[in-house]
Scaffold this motif. Structure first.
Motif, short mmCIF file in Angstrom:
data_model
loop_
_atom_site.label_atom_id
_atom_site.label_comp_id
_atom_site.label_asym_id
_atom_site.label_seq_id
_atom_site.Cartn_x
_atom_site.Cartn_y
_atom_site.Cartn_z
N GLY A 1 11.74 -3.24 4.14
CA GLY A 1 13.17 -3.38 3.87
C GLY A 1 13.56 -4.11 2.60
O GLY A 1 14.75 -4.37 2.40
N ASN B 1 -5.38 -2.96 8.01
CA ASN B 1 -4.23 -2.40 8.71
C ASN B 1 -4.71 -1.80 10.02
O ASN B 1 -5.42 -0.79 10.03
N THR C 1 7.44 -1.27 -0.98
CA THR C 1 6.99 0.09 -1.31
C THR C 1 8.19 1.00 -1.49
O THR C 1 8.37 1.64 -2.53
N SER C 2 9.06 1.05 -0.46
CA SER C 2 10.16 2.01 -0.50
C SER C 2 11.01 1.85 -1.75
O SER C 2 11.42 2.83 -2.37
N SER D 1 12.24 3.02 4.01
CA SER D 1 12.96 1.99 4.78
C SER D 1 14.31 1.69 4.14
O SER D 1 14.57 2.05 2.98
N ALA E 1 0.83 -1.22 0.00
CA ALA E 1 0.00 0.00 0.00
C ALA E 1 0.86 1.26 0.00
O ALA E 1 1.72 1.44 0.86
N THR F 1 6.63 -7.42 4.89
CA THR F 1 6.74 -6.03 4.43
C THR F 1 7.79 -5.35 5.30
O THR F 1 7.84 -5.58 6.50
N SER G 1 -4.36 2.85 1.59
CA SER G 1 -5.45 2.63 2.54
C SER G 1 -6.57 3.65 2.43
O SER G 1 -6.34 4.82 2.14
C1 LIG Z 1 4.63 7.07 1.27
C2 LIG Z 1 4.10 5.82 1.92
C3 LIG Z 1 2.72 5.65 2.03
C4 LIG Z 1 2.21 4.50 2.65
N1 LIG Z 1 0.86 4.34 2.74
C5 LIG Z 1 0.37 3.23 3.33
C6 LIG Z 1 -1.02 3.01 3.42
O1 LIG Z 1 -1.85 3.81 2.96
N2 LIG Z 1 -1.45 1.89 4.05
C7 LIG Z 1 -0.60 0.95 4.55
O2 LIG Z 1 -1.04 -0.07 5.08
N3 LIG Z 1 0.73 1.13 4.46
C8 LIG Z 1 1.22 2.23 3.87
N4 LIG Z 1 2.56 2.39 3.78
C9 LIG Z 1 3.45 1.34 4.31
C10 LIG Z 1 3.92 0.42 3.20
O3 LIG Z 1 2.84 -0.28 2.63
C11 LIG Z 1 4.92 -0.60 3.75
O4 LIG Z 1 4.29 -1.50 4.64
C12 LIG Z 1 6.10 0.05 4.47
O5 LIG Z 1 6.59 1.17 3.73
C13 LIG Z 1 7.24 -0.93 4.68
O6 LIG Z 1 7.62 -1.50 3.47
P1 LIG Z 1 8.89 -0.99 2.61
O7 LIG Z 1 10.08 -1.19 3.46
O8 LIG Z 1 8.86 -1.86 1.40
O9 LIG Z 1 8.65 0.45 2.29
C14 LIG Z 1 3.09 3.52 3.16
C15 LIG Z 1 4.47 3.71 3.03
C16 LIG Z 1 4.98 4.83 2.42
C17 LIG Z 1 6.47 4.98 2.29
#
Ligand SMILES: Cc1cc2nc3c(=O)[nH]c(=O)nc-3n(C[C@H](O)[C@H](O)[C@H](O)COP(=O)(O)O)c2cc1C
Length: 340
Positions: free
Chosen positions: A248, A135, A269-270, A220, A20, A246, A45
């Motif tokens: 890193g 979430n 995501t990151s 991350s 997300a 999720t 979300s």
């Molecule tokens: C800019 C941004 C917006 C995010 N928006 C949501 C969100 O709306 N809902 C959610 O459950 N997680 C959200 N996340 C968390 C990511 O889905 C993810 O769980 C988190 O960044 C860790 O993963 P990563 O290390 O791959 O970034 C967001 C993260 C970022 C960086």
């Protein structure tokens, strides 16, 4: 290379999921993610607060209407909600995403109470979501609240959503439970088809010059992988729910680690925000290359190979390893200087 995986009853062609974030609000991005090999996408979300705000607004408008104003209301609300309110637009996004791509579209419902908004989950189901990621982002700042109360809150919210929809439900949860394993089992018993480990909590920093809290969101880094890695390795094969990782994942090697620990799906995501959506392709191709180098033909052959259940010494995931790590650090002075 067979990269297919089962995740909460869905068959994904690859285990890599775009988690997300606002990136996934654009249909062009969703199409690109599909083209680049994503197994599924999670939409950004929709928040409890947005749903409740819309309801309050509608209630206020009902109060404004004349008693006989039902017919009038029929024309009044749809135009208003379609134009300006979050929840309606979100349902529209689900529908359009469903039409635009063939991979599963997971809607993300984000809240922390069970009152007044859960029935929105049913609307997500009707709009065509393949699954719901719930979430539960809750910081128990009320010091009178016990650990048991916090756990019950998660279970109550899950039970309410479970009662509302037939769809698979993933719970994205915090790592801050004193007995993570028991909590994971309770969620699985309460109807969670998957657990997403872990919610990344965004703690405020303090700006010491302006004396205010700074709320900037940092992406991350791969060094943050270890908490989720630990718990996926411990939970693998021991809870009746799929496991998604999720946090890193920057490279295919990070995704590979999560699969070795026992993840059914790996989210990022990151890395996509940092490198662009095409990075999904390098993760998918890199994973294929890593598997081929190990001469395995499918993910099934390596999943959970490094889980607690499958390593030779299961205490490596527990206290014994902590003690060993501290002792080894003392005996390896070069590490203290940051050398290799
Ligand atoms: C800019 C941004 C917006 C995010 N928006 C949501 C969100 O709306 N809902 C959610 O459950 N997680 C959200 N996340 C968390 C990511 O889905 C993810 O769980 C988190 O960044 C860790 O993963 P990563 O290390 O791959 O970034 C967001 C993260 C970022 C960086």
């Amino acid at each position: 290379m067979d990269l297919t995986t089962k995740y909460m009853g869905l068959t994904l062609r690859t285990p890599l999921i775009a988690s997300a974030s606002p990136l996934n609000r654009e249909l062009a991005t969703l199409r690109a993610l599909e083209d680049h090999g994503a197994g599924a996408v999670v939409l950004p979300s929709i928040f409890e607060e947005e749903i409740l705000a819309e309801r309050r607004e509608i209630e206020l408008r009902i109060d404004e209407l004349p008693a006989s104003g039902f017919a009038e209301a029929q024309t009044y609300f749809p135009a208003h909600t379609a134009q300006s309110l979050g929840p309606e637009r979100y349902l529209d996004l689900v529908r359009r995403a469903r039409d635009a791509i063939d991979i599963p579209v997971i809607a993300s419902l984000n809240g922390m109470t069970r009152a007044g908004w859960i029935d929105y989950a049913r609307s997500l189901e009707q709009a065509g979501a393949s699954a719901i990621e719930l979430n539960i982002y809750f910081i128990p700042a009320d010091l009178a609240m016990s650990g048991r109360d916090v756990e019950q809150r998660y279970l109550d919210i899950l039970a309410a959503v479970r009662a509302a929809v037939e769809l698979p439900i993933a719970v994205k949860l915090s790592p801050y439970f004193s007995a993570m394993g028991a909590m994971a089992r309770a969620l699985a018993a309460g109807g969670a088809d998957a657990l997403v480990l872990f919610n990344r909590f965004y703690q405020p920093d303090i700006d010491t010059v302006a004396l205010r809290l700074s709320l900037d969101l940092e992406l991350s880094t791969p060094s943050e992988i270890r908490l989720s890695l630990l718990w996926i390795a411990i939970l693998y094969g021991r809870v009746a729910a799929s496991l998604a990782a999720t946090t890193g994942v920057e490279s295919a090697n990070d995704a590979f680690k999560y699969l070795l620990a026992g993840a059914d799906a790996v989210m990022t995501t990151s890395s996509l925000l940092r490198h662009g959506v095409a990075h999904m392709r390098s993760l998918v191709e890199g994973l294929s290359t890593l598997l081929a180098a190990r001469e395995v033909g499918s993910i099934e052959q390596i999943r959970g190979r490094m889980s607690q259940q499958n390593v030779k010494d299961p205490t490596q995931f527990e206290r014994a390893n902590y003690v060993r790590m501290l002792q080894e650090y003392e005996h390896e002075p070069h590490r203290r200087r940051g050398g290799g």
